[in-house]
Design an enzyme around this catalytic site. Structure first.
Site, PDB file in Angstrom:
ATOM      1  N   LYS A 198     -10.356   6.422   6.559  1.00 13.41           N
ATOM      2  CA  LYS A 198     -11.337   6.271   5.457  1.00 13.41           C
ATOM      3  C   LYS A 198     -12.257   5.101   5.751  1.00 13.41           C
ATOM      4  CE  LYS A 198      -9.333   2.417   3.465  1.00 13.41           C
ATOM      5  NZ  LYS A 198      -9.936   1.061   3.499  1.00 13.41           N
ATOM      6  N   PRO A 228      -7.095   3.451  14.660  1.00 12.93           N
ATOM      7  CA  PRO A 228      -6.557   2.133  15.018  1.00 12.93           C
ATOM      8  C   PRO A 228      -5.862   1.445  13.847  1.00 12.93           C
ATOM      9  CG  PRO A 228      -8.969   2.071  14.970  1.00 12.93           C
ATOM     10  CD  PRO A 228      -8.564   3.500  14.757  1.00 12.93           C
ATOM     11  N   ALA A 275      -4.409  -1.868  11.529  1.00 10.44           N
ATOM     12  CA  ALA A 275      -4.907  -3.137  10.955  1.00 10.44           C
ATOM     13  C   ALA A 275      -6.426  -3.201  11.011  1.00 10.44           C
ATOM     14  CB  ALA A 275      -4.289  -4.335  11.695  1.00 10.44           C
ATOM     15  N   ALA A 276      -7.055  -2.092  10.633  1.00 13.77           N
ATOM     16  CA  ALA A 276      -8.504  -1.955  10.794  1.00 13.77           C
ATOM     17  C   ALA A 276      -9.226  -1.782   9.469  1.00 13.77           C
ATOM     18  CB  ALA A 276      -8.805  -0.753  11.702  1.00 13.77           C
ATOM     19  N   GLY A 320      -7.234   2.648   6.876  1.00 15.99           N
ATOM     20  CA  GLY A 320      -6.230   3.355   6.069  1.00 15.99           C
ATOM     21  C   GLY A 320      -5.307   4.267   6.849  1.00 15.99           C
ATOM     22  N   GLY A 321      -5.200   4.083   8.163  1.00 15.68           N
ATOM     23  CA  GLY A 321      -4.408   5.008   8.984  1.00 15.68           C
ATOM     24  C   GLY A 321      -2.966   5.138   8.514  1.00 15.68           C
ATOM     25  N   SER A 350      -1.624   4.410   5.600  1.00 17.06           N
ATOM     26  CA  SER A 350      -1.550   4.997   4.248  1.00 17.06           C
ATOM     27  C   SER A 350      -1.771   6.499   4.313  1.00 17.06           C
ATOM     28  CB  SER A 350      -2.632   4.388   3.347  1.00 17.06           C
ATOM     29  OG  SER A 350      -2.455   3.000   3.230  1.00 17.06           O
ATOM     30  N   ASP A 392      -3.680   2.387  -1.258  1.00 20.58           N
ATOM     31  CA  ASP A 392      -4.600   3.429  -0.783  1.00 20.58           C
ATOM     32  C   ASP A 392      -3.962   4.812  -0.686  1.00 20.58           C
ATOM     33  OD1 ASP A 392      -6.680   1.737  -0.309  1.00 20.58           O
ATOM     34  OD2 ASP A 392      -6.364   1.574   1.861  1.00 20.58           O
TER      35      ASP A 392
END
Ligand code: C5P
Length: 312
Positions: A17, A118, A120-121, A124-125, A127, A160
């Site tokens: 997102k 990736p 800590a970007a 929202g990966g 989540s 999220d």
């Protein structure tokens, strides 16, 4: 009724997102911050496959296994990125454990997670992976929980996660878990830059708390202006109303944010900013070719990984 292994093996996309707008309205008594944010899901996505497993013969709950691998060949240094932990430390594992406890079911699952988004970007990966696992397990374990019930559980995993269950652009409020879907938005093309290092969300909020409050107009007008621009396809308006209150706090922790902002400002993006609490920084483009052209230029600036993607 639980679906047997042979009958159910599904793979779904778990999209990243971007926050096109994020305003922090205040601090809450529970330590979280009250937000108003516009989120759009992206074509950039992880894939998650889930197969249910039955309880053991001794009547113990079936095992939950989470295997994680990268979508990129490991020899490709340009694409090499950190992976989330496999097993119990993974958010997918925690989501499945929580659903199993809350539903009283005793089935397990084999999960394979293929990472493209990736870590800590602010994309929202993790989540999104957790939301995909909840949605699949809800079916595979035959629970038939309705979306509202699943969303309440999802909010326990992360602010999220309910957004990703809703599967579309949305304005999110509260600590992010109150999701109001929005329709009719123009499809958007993006370039995203991501440095090798990440920021912890709680560090960014803490940095925000130590800064003086900003006074720059009504947030309700800004969000309404942005939604109007996104429905009409007004590029100049869109760039004007975008914004992310966490960007200044992230920049105070990581000089990369200002360097990247300066690099994006030299190019003809419609608008550009940090997503969520970072560290990814993105620009909005008018069409796919525009995005590819600007990404090619940015790749020469050594800002980190550069992705081209679009909203979905
Ligand atoms: O909910 P989530 O696990 O994503 O939040 C991570 C951290 O970010 C929280 O522990 C909190 O410090 C901060 N946060 C916040 N206000 C929000 C969302 C997150 O302060 N609305």
């Amino acid at each position: 009724m639980y679906l047997r292994k042979a009958e159910f093996r599904r793979t779904v996309g778990a999209p990243a997102k971007l926050n096109l707008y994020l305003e922090v309205l205040g601090r809450r008594d529970d330590g979280y911050h009250e937000l108003e944010t516009l989120l759009v899901p992206l074509r950039l996505r992880d894939s998650l496959s889930l197969e249910p497993t039955p309880p053991t013969k001794a009547g113990r709950p079936g095992p939950i296994h989470v295997r994680v691998c990268s979508a990129f060949p490991l020899e490709s240094v340009a694409e090499k990125q950190d992976l989330p932990p496999p097993g119990e430390k993974n958010l997918v594992f925690q989501a499945l454990e929580l659903l199993r406890r809350a539903s009283g079911c005793s089935h397990g699952a084999h999960v394979e997670l293929v990472k493209r988004v990736p870590l800590a970007a602010g994309l929202g990966g993790g989540s999104s992976d957790a939301a995909a696992a909840l949605a699949l397990a809800n079916r595979a374990w035959g629970l038939h929980w309705d979306p509202q019930r699943l969303a309440v559980l999802a909010a326990e995993i992360g602010s999220d996660v309910p957004f990703f269950l809703a599967r579309g652009p949305a304005v999110c409020r509260g600590r992010g878990e109150r999701v109001e879907p929005v329709a009719g938005l123009l499809p958007l093309h993006f370039v995203i830059a991501k440095p090798r290092w990440g920021l912890q969300t709680n560090d960014v909020y803490r940095a925000l708390d130590s800064q003086p409050p900003a006074e720059d107009g009504s947030h309700a007008d800004r969000l309404a202006g942005l939604l109007r621009a996104l429905r009409r396809g007004s590029w100049s308006e869109l760039g004007r109303w975008m914004g992310n209150r966490l960007q200044g706090a992230a920049a105070a922790l990581l000089p990369w944010v200002e360097q990247t902002q300066a690099a994006f400002a030299q190019l003809d993006f419609v608008g550009h900013q940090l997503t969520g609490s970072g560290t990814a920084y993105f620009g909005v483009c008018r069409h796919a070719q525009h995005a590819r052209r600007l990404a090619t230029i940015l790749r020469t600036r050594h800002l980190g990984l550069v992705y081209v993607t679009r909203s979905c």
